[in-house]
Enzyme design. Structure first.
Site, mmCIF file in Angstrom:
data_model
loop_
_atom_site.group_PDB
_atom_site.id
_atom_site.type_symbol
_atom_site.label_atom_id
_atom_site.label_comp_id
_atom_site.label_asym_id
_atom_site.label_seq_id
_atom_site.Cartn_x
_atom_site.Cartn_y
_atom_site.Cartn_z
ATOM 1 C CE LYS A 66 51.394 69.315 4.588
ATOM 2 N NZ LYS A 66 52.037 70.448 4.738
ATOM 3 C CG ASP A 102 54.738 71.927 7.122
ATOM 4 O OD1 ASP A 102 55.563 71.830 6.062
ATOM 5 O OD2 ASP A 102 53.540 71.595 6.884
HETATM 6 P P1 NAP Z 1 44.340 76.076 2.713
HETATM 7 O O1 NAP Z 1 44.604 75.253 3.964
HETATM 8 O O2 NAP Z 1 43.861 75.829 1.795
HETATM 9 O O3 NAP Z 1 44.357 77.524 3.414
HETATM 10 C C1 NAP Z 1 44.137 78.520 2.661
HETATM 11 C C2 NAP Z 1 44.330 79.938 3.358
HETATM 12 O O4 NAP Z 1 44.121 80.961 2.374
HETATM 13 C C3 NAP Z 1 42.795 79.974 4.279
HETATM 14 O O5 NAP Z 1 43.200 80.838 5.342
HETATM 15 C C4 NAP Z 1 41.928 80.801 3.224
HETATM 16 O O6 NAP Z 1 40.971 81.456 3.829
HETATM 17 C C5 NAP Z 1 42.892 81.681 2.403
HETATM 18 N N1 NAP Z 1 42.277 82.410 1.388
HETATM 19 C C6 NAP Z 1 42.278 81.703 0.242
HETATM 20 N N2 NAP Z 1 41.716 82.421 -0.863
HETATM 21 C C7 NAP Z 1 41.427 83.534 -0.082
HETATM 22 C C8 NAP Z 1 40.755 84.640 -0.662
HETATM 23 N N3 NAP Z 1 40.374 84.972 -2.152
HETATM 24 N N4 NAP Z 1 40.621 85.922 -0.025
HETATM 25 C C9 NAP Z 1 40.966 85.705 1.346
HETATM 26 N N5 NAP Z 1 41.740 84.492 1.921
HETATM 27 C C10 NAP Z 1 41.883 83.264 1.159
HETATM 28 O O7 NAP Z 1 46.148 76.149 2.310
HETATM 29 P P2 NAP Z 1 47.355 76.005 3.118
HETATM 30 O O8 NAP Z 1 47.989 74.743 3.200
HETATM 31 O O9 NAP Z 1 47.170 76.581 4.641
HETATM 32 O O10 NAP Z 1 48.562 76.782 2.331
HETATM 33 C C11 NAP Z 1 48.117 78.097 2.159
HETATM 34 C C12 NAP Z 1 49.437 78.776 1.148
HETATM 35 O O11 NAP Z 1 50.615 78.491 1.839
HETATM 36 C C13 NAP Z 1 49.377 78.242 -0.185
HETATM 37 O O12 NAP Z 1 49.872 79.222 -1.135
HETATM 38 C C14 NAP Z 1 50.521 77.248 -0.019
HETATM 39 O O13 NAP Z 1 51.254 76.841 -1.497
HETATM 40 C C15 NAP Z 1 51.326 77.732 0.936
HETATM 41 N N6 NAP Z 1 52.359 77.001 1.646
HETATM 42 C C16 NAP Z 1 53.658 77.406 1.468
HETATM 43 C C17 NAP Z 1 54.255 76.391 2.309
HETATM 44 C C18 NAP Z 1 56.019 76.599 2.421
HETATM 45 O O14 NAP Z 1 56.680 75.642 2.532
HETATM 46 N N7 NAP Z 1 56.487 77.746 1.883
HETATM 47 C C19 NAP Z 1 53.955 75.218 3.094
HETATM 48 C C20 NAP Z 1 52.662 75.139 3.093
HETATM 49 C C21 NAP Z 1 51.968 76.022 2.399
HETATM 50 P P3 NAP Z 1 39.514 80.633 4.241
HETATM 51 O O15 NAP Z 1 39.881 80.040 5.440
HETATM 52 O O16 NAP Z 1 38.613 81.881 4.403
HETATM 53 O O17 NAP Z 1 39.379 80.139 3.021
#
Ligand code: NAP
Length: 271
Positions: A66, A102
């Site tokens: 992305k 998004d």
């Molecule tokens: P990302 O960039 O990898 O970010 C992950 C986030 O989760 C970060 O803030 C990370 O914190 C936090 N995190 C992960 N493990 C953690 C833990 N054990 N304790 C506390 N915080 C934790 O991923 P993303 O693209 O933002 O996606 C995040 C979620 O949204 C995913 O589950 C994805 O499937 C979902 N999503 C859904 C949609 C939809 O259309 N519904 C769209 C996009 C994403 P740190 O910064 O500390 O690592």
């Protein structure tokens, strides 16, 4: 006219986009096809050179492409500039145009279910790619202020300074108290997703009339949504964000504005 489109990711097998777009192609009787393509970051430039020549109208872009896609585009929307990421490319005569749907998907998922929703004072958990788009959506929607807590505080600080506006970063340990007086709460972390740790969040300070949205959609009914609903909050699941973000792309590439309806939700849930 027969149009082609695709989702590019690495890996891409988790993506549900082909189900959504091919459902709409059938439903609207539109000539075209949508495929999933696994594209390693190193082959992205070549792929983006070839696909327009093969007649593709555009592509969705998912993790981890992305951001790396941006230098390969010829123009980008203001939203792409603000979020710093694109999930939709359109191949035009003037070159590759980058958009970010998004932001649209997050907002319209809530608006479809709660038409009078306004972000008000918003609390967001997370500072990853999804959180960035959600905070821009909240700001675009007129949020008075946004409070953010992220496990890695530095990442939230960096996000707040690049996004700008009234964003208040809170330590992760203080996330429970951050909910005081909030009108909207969003989980934008991957906590609560199948295979990940649960989200530990005490909702005692959250007003009962706040809207709670979880962008995790696997499981659809996350423990956060269950706890919020049990105490009387209105809840919005994350599947709709995925479905709504596909609407502007389908319209741009295939020429018809599709609907997000129960039939589509059930199809995607059954996979
Ligand atoms: P990302 O960039 O990898 O970010 C992950 C986030 O989760 C970060 O803030 C990370 O914190 C936090 N995190 C992960 N493990 C953690 C833990 N054990 N304790 C506390 N915080 C934790 O991923 P993303 O693209 O933002 O996606 C995040 C979620 O949204 C995913 O589950 C994805 O499937 C979902 N999503 C859904 C949609 C939809 O259309 N519904 C769209 C996009 C994403 P740190 O910064 O500390 O690592």
């Amino acid at each position: 006219m027969y149009n082609l489109a695709a989702v590019l990711g690495f890996p891409v097998s988790h993506s549900l986009s082909h189900k959504i777009h091919n459902f709409w192609l059938r439903k609207t009787g539109t000539n075209g096809h949508y495929i999933s393509l696994e594209v390693a970051p190193s082959t992205l430039p070549y792929t983006l050179e070839v696909l327009p020549r093969l007649g593709f109208a555009g592509v969705n872009v998912t993790i981890p492409l992305k951001q790396s896609v941006l230098p390969l585009t010829d123009s980008m929307s203001d939203l792409v500039r603000r979020v710093g990421a694109s999930n939709m490319l359109t191949f035009t005569k003037a070159g590759i145009r980058a958009d970010n749907t998004d932001v649209y998907g997050f907002t319209w998922n809530i608006m479809q279910q709660i038409p009078k929703w306004r972000p008000g004072r918003a609390a967001v958990l997370g500072a990853g790619g999804a959180a960035r788009a959600i905070i821009v959506a909240l700001q675009e929607g007129g949020a008075h202020s946004v409070f953010v807590a992220n496990r890695t505080r530095e990442r939230a600080d960096a996000m707040a300074s690049t996004l700008g506006g009234d964003i208040n970063v809170v330590d992760w340990k203080d996330r429970h108290e951050m909910l005081q007086g909030c009108d909207t709460l969003v989980n934008a972390t991957s906590l609560g997703m199948h295979g990940n740790s649960p989200l530990n969040l005490v909702l005692d300070d959250l007003p009962e009339d706040a809207v709670v949205s979880d962008i995790v959609y696997s499981p659809l009914y996350t423990p956060l949504l269950a706890s919020a609903k049990a105490r009387g909050n209105r809840t919005v699941d994350g599947l709709g964000m995925l479905l709504h973000q596909a609407v502007p792309a389908f319209e741009a590439w295939f020429g018809t504005r599709p609907a997000v309806d129960r039939e589509l939700r059930e199809l995607v849930l059954s996979t």
